[in-house]
Design an enzyme around this catalytic site. Structure first.
Site, PDB file in Angstrom:
ATOM      1  N   LYS A 117     -35.208 -42.813  36.966  1.00  0.00           N
ATOM      2  CA  LYS A 117     -35.500 -43.565  38.202  1.00  0.00           C
ATOM      3  C   LYS A 117     -35.767 -45.025  37.920  1.00  0.00           C
ATOM      4  O   LYS A 117     -36.467 -45.356  36.967  1.00  0.00           O
ATOM      5  CB  LYS A 117     -36.720 -42.948  38.891  1.00  0.00           C
TER       6      LYS A 117
HETATM    7  C1  AAE Z   1     -40.122 -37.192  41.831  1.00  0.00           C
HETATM    8  C2  AAE Z   1     -39.030 -37.273  42.814  1.00  0.00           C
HETATM    9  O1  AAE Z   1     -39.040 -38.146  43.650  1.00  0.00           O
HETATM   10  C3  AAE Z   1     -37.975 -36.329  42.684  1.00  0.00           C
HETATM   11  C4  AAE Z   1     -36.844 -36.496  43.618  1.00  0.00           C
HETATM   12  O2  AAE Z   1     -36.901 -35.961  44.708  1.00  0.00           O
HETATM   13  O3  AAE Z   1     -35.882 -37.148  43.268  1.00  0.00           O
END
Ligand code: AAE
Length: 259
Positions: A117
């Site tokens: 992320k």
């Molecule tokens: C931790 C998250 O945010 C997981 C997701 O839904 O991608």
């Protein structure tokens, strides 16, 4: 703080007020807009980690609204999930990249499961009266735009629930040591639990990706859009398990005696 206090409280950082609470993480009215497309097999071979293998050269480009998630809040994300085969030959999803706008799930997603992320500005909404619109901006630059006919054709919610619940999901979790070497390097598997799909639709769709040095979504280029789904669901993001540890690789396969 005593050593015993540290062991008692230690879960995440900052130790006395972590960036996210302890699990479980339940999502209510989680809205997915998923555009599935064909890309170049070579591009996938370069990013899918062994022992997973490339399946059918299909990428799912996702825009996800999470207006009500316990512990993580109200946020949006967007990114690429690759269709793969796992070691058992089962069709699975490998999350290649995700961009979102909320610190808790960025930190928690990376630290707990190993979600790839990064901070960016995704958006998912209805545009005009008839179009589902997903966009992803990195800084000032628009790097993804997806569109689909709104509630164009209904899908069977029971089938969509089963697909979400039964498909294994994989991540490549890498956490560095204090000396800069990898401390954790694992293939992680997780499932979605207690899935209840409230609405599901398919429809005509289009997807445009733009090159960006730090958010290279266009490195899995769109060759052909093969379908799109818009799904609203309640679900729990379950904790993960280590499927493969790259720092403690399995014993090499022993050759047969007569070879
Ligand atoms: C931790 C998250 O945010 C997981 C997701 O839904 O991608």
């Amino acid at each position: 703080m005593t050593e015993e206090d540290i062991r008692k409280h230690a879960f995440a950082m900052p130790v006395l007020n972590p960036a996210y609470p302890r699990p479980p993480f339940r999502f209510i009215n989680r809205e997915y807009f998923i555009i599935s497309y064909e890309t170049d097999r070579d591009a996938l071979e370069a990013v899918v980690p062994e022992p997973l293998t490339v399946d059918n050269a299909i990428v799912h480009y996702e825009f996800i609204r999470m207006p009500d998630s316990s512990g993580f809040g109200d946020y949006t994300e967007s990114g690429q999930v690759i269709s793969v085969l796992d070691e058992d030959g089962k069709r699975a999803n490998f999350t290649h990249a995700m961009y979102l706008d909320d610190e808790g799930p960025i930190a928690g997603g990376r630290e707990i499961w190993g979600f790839p992320k990064k901070l960016a500005s995704p958006r998912l909404c209805v545009d005009g009266k008839d179009t589902v619109l997903g966009t992803l901006d990195y800084g000032t630059q628009r790097i993804a735009t997806g569109t689909m006919g709104y509630k164009y054709r209904a899908l069977d919610t029971a089938i969509e629930s089963r697909k979400l619940a039964d498909t294994p999901n994989y991540l490549l979790k890498v956490i560095p040591h204090v000396d800069g070497s990898p401390r954790i390097c694992e293939l992680v598997r997780f499932f979605l639990r207690d899935v209840e799909v409230i609405g599901a639709w398919e429809g005509p769709a289009a997807l445009e990706l733009h090159p960006h040095a730090l958010a290279p979504v266009a490195e899995l280029p769109v060759r052909k859009v093969i379908g799109a789904r818009h799904i609203v669901a309640n679900l729990t993001l379950d904790l993960g398990e280590v499927a493969y540890d790259y720092l403690a690789p399995a014993e090499p396969v022993r050759l047969a005696v007569n070879q």
